[in-house]
Scaffold this active site. Structure first.
Site, PDB file in Angstrom:
ATOM      1  N   ASP A  25       0.841  -1.202   0.000  1.00 50.12           N
ATOM      2  CA  ASP A  25       0.000   0.000   0.000  1.00 50.12           C
ATOM      3  C   ASP A  25       0.879   1.256   0.000  1.00 50.12           C
ATOM      4  O   ASP A  25       0.369   2.376  -0.075  1.00 50.12           O
ATOM      5  CB  ASP A  25      -1.023  -0.002   1.143  1.00 50.12           C
ATOM      6  N   SER A  26       2.209   1.051   0.023  1.00 50.80           N
ATOM      7  CA  SER A  26       3.126   2.175  -0.224  1.00 50.80           C
ATOM      8  C   SER A  26       2.852   2.779  -1.595  1.00 50.80           C
ATOM      9  O   SER A  26       3.347   3.872  -1.898  1.00 50.80           O
ATOM     10  CB  SER A  26       4.590   1.707  -0.127  1.00 50.80           C
ATOM     11  N   ASP A  34      -1.030  -6.149  -0.204  1.00 52.09           N
ATOM     12  CA  ASP A  34      -1.353  -5.508   1.064  1.00 52.09           C
ATOM     13  C   ASP A  34      -2.855  -5.327   1.195  1.00 52.09           C
ATOM     14  O   ASP A  34      -3.530  -4.932   0.238  1.00 52.09           O
ATOM     15  CB  ASP A  34      -0.708  -4.115   1.123  1.00 52.09           C
ATOM     16  N   LYS A  51      -1.098  -9.389   2.983  1.00 54.47           N
ATOM     17  CA  LYS A  51      -0.339  -8.928   4.159  1.00 54.47           C
ATOM     18  C   LYS A  51      -1.218  -7.941   4.921  1.00 54.47           C
ATOM     19  O   LYS A  51      -1.909  -7.123   4.303  1.00 54.47           O
ATOM     20  CB  LYS A  51       0.967  -8.246   3.719  1.00 54.47           C
ATOM     21  N   GLU A  92      -1.313  -5.533   8.832  1.00 57.39           N
ATOM     22  CA  GLU A  92      -0.485  -4.989   9.906  1.00 57.39           C
ATOM     23  C   GLU A  92      -1.086  -5.329  11.270  1.00 57.39           C
ATOM     24  O   GLU A  92      -2.306  -5.304  11.438  1.00 57.39           O
ATOM     25  CB  GLU A  92      -0.364  -3.469   9.749  1.00 57.39           C
ATOM     26  N   GLU A  96       9.421  -4.038  10.183  1.00 59.73           N
ATOM     27  CA  GLU A  96       9.793  -2.744   9.605  1.00 59.73           C
ATOM     28  C   GLU A  96      10.343  -1.816  10.689  1.00 59.73           C
ATOM     29  O   GLU A  96       9.703  -1.606  11.732  1.00 59.73           O
ATOM     30  CB  GLU A  96       8.567  -2.096   8.928  1.00 59.73           C
TER      31      GLU A  96
HETATM   32  O1  KIV Z   1       3.574  -1.090   1.601  1.00 59.38           O
HETATM   33  C1  KIV Z   1       4.737  -1.500   1.573  1.00 59.38           C
HETATM   34  O2  KIV Z   1       5.507  -1.278   0.632  1.00 59.38           O
HETATM   35  C2  KIV Z   1       5.201  -2.284   2.718  1.00 59.38           C
HETATM   36  C3  KIV Z   1       6.657  -2.548   2.825  1.00 59.38           C
HETATM   37  C4  KIV Z   1       7.359  -1.318   3.237  1.00 59.38           C
HETATM   38  C5  KIV Z   1       6.946  -3.689   3.724  1.00 59.38           C
HETATM   39  O3  KIV Z   1       4.414  -2.654   3.538  1.00 59.38           O
END
Ligand code: KIV
Length: 278
Positions: free
Chosen positions: A34-35, A73, A103, A105, A172
């Protein structure tokens, strides 16, 4: 790979070009992070990223790779409201977008949800330490688990995720020593970003690696200056169009002489056939 000590290499990708590059480079796994809110969509955090954003970008990545594991994510809000919604949203990332895993959190607070997802056939990767979706709780993007209390809580969170059935955990921005202990304690692999060299694998943001980010965080390394390479290419195009050097004959197609001759016989076009006079 953890058992044999082979480092697991993961990199983010958000679209067809970054996914192709990640696969060609030999990455074991690709994270549609989600970056993308910051790297691709121009937001200041990951919080505005929607499930629709993740579905679209994950599908683009899945279409573009054949070998690496694609992890998507779960965006902010897609798993916090209710377990039923969370499972349904994760199912969409697998069934509609084609991700192999999701993924999310959090530690002990999400462990029951992880267990439920795994039971539903959804492979889950955890994410501990700095969890960017909680930036407003943390009050910034700082290193986590520097004090013993938070470090112990991190180990407990990691063990809870493993017990719940997570297949790996991202760590992280945590001190290297703490990440090393977590890695030692877990049977599942740890994937570090800003967590030192003892993790079982590393993940980095594509745009940080290639030089497409506005700044390079301390935990990343800029291996290229892609922004400059791309800017030079587009500037050359702009210059050549202005100078009349592009397009050249090799960039054009041509009509045959009879077609041109026939066209000229009907000119000038009159009345409504002329553009703008209808
Ligand atoms: O969203 C992302 O790119 C991440 C990584 C920084 C692990 O969660």
């Amino acid at each position: 790979m953890k058992r044999s000590g082979d480092p697991i290499v993961m990199v983010t990708a958000y679209d067809a070009p970054s996914a192709r590059i990640a696969e060609a480079a030999g990455a074991d796994a690709v994270l549609v992070g989600d970056s993308l809110g910051m790297t691709v969509l121009g937001y200041g955090s990951t919080l505005p990223v929607t499930l629709d954003d993740m579905l679209r970008h994950t599908a683009a990545v899945v279409r573009s790779v054949s070998r690496p594991l694609v992890v998507a994510d779960m965006p902010f809000g897609s798993y916090q409201a209710s377990p039923d919604d969370a499972v349904a949203n994760a199912v969409r990332l697998l069934a509609e977008a084609g991700a192999a895993a999701v993924k999310l959190e959090g530690g002990r607070s999400v462990a029951p949800l992880v267990e439920r997802m795994v039971a539903a056939g959804i492979p889950v990767m955890g994410h501990l330490g700095l969890t960017p979706q909680s930036v407003n709780v943390f009050g910034g993007y700082r290193v986590r688990a520097k004090e013993a209390g938070e470090a112990i809580a991190l180990v407990e969170d990691a063990l809870a995720l493993e017990t719940a059935g997570a297949f790996a955990v991202v760590l992280e921005l945590v001190p290297a020593e703490v990440a090393a202990i977590v890695t030692e304690e877990l049977e599942i692999p740890t994937i570090g970003i800003g967590a030192g060299p003892s993790c079982d694998g590393q993940v980095q943001v594509f745009h940080d690696l290639v030089g497409l980010s506005t700044f390079t965080p301390r935990h990343a390394k800029r291996y290229a200056d892609a922004e400059q390479v791309l800017a030079d290419a587009v500037a050359a195009y702009v210059r050549e169009v202005r100078e009349g050097a592009f397009p050249g004959d090799e960039n054009a197609t041509h009509a045959s002489e009879p077609v041109v001759a026939e066209l000229e016989t009907v000119l000038p076009l009159a009345g409504p056939r002329r553009a703008g006079e209808e």
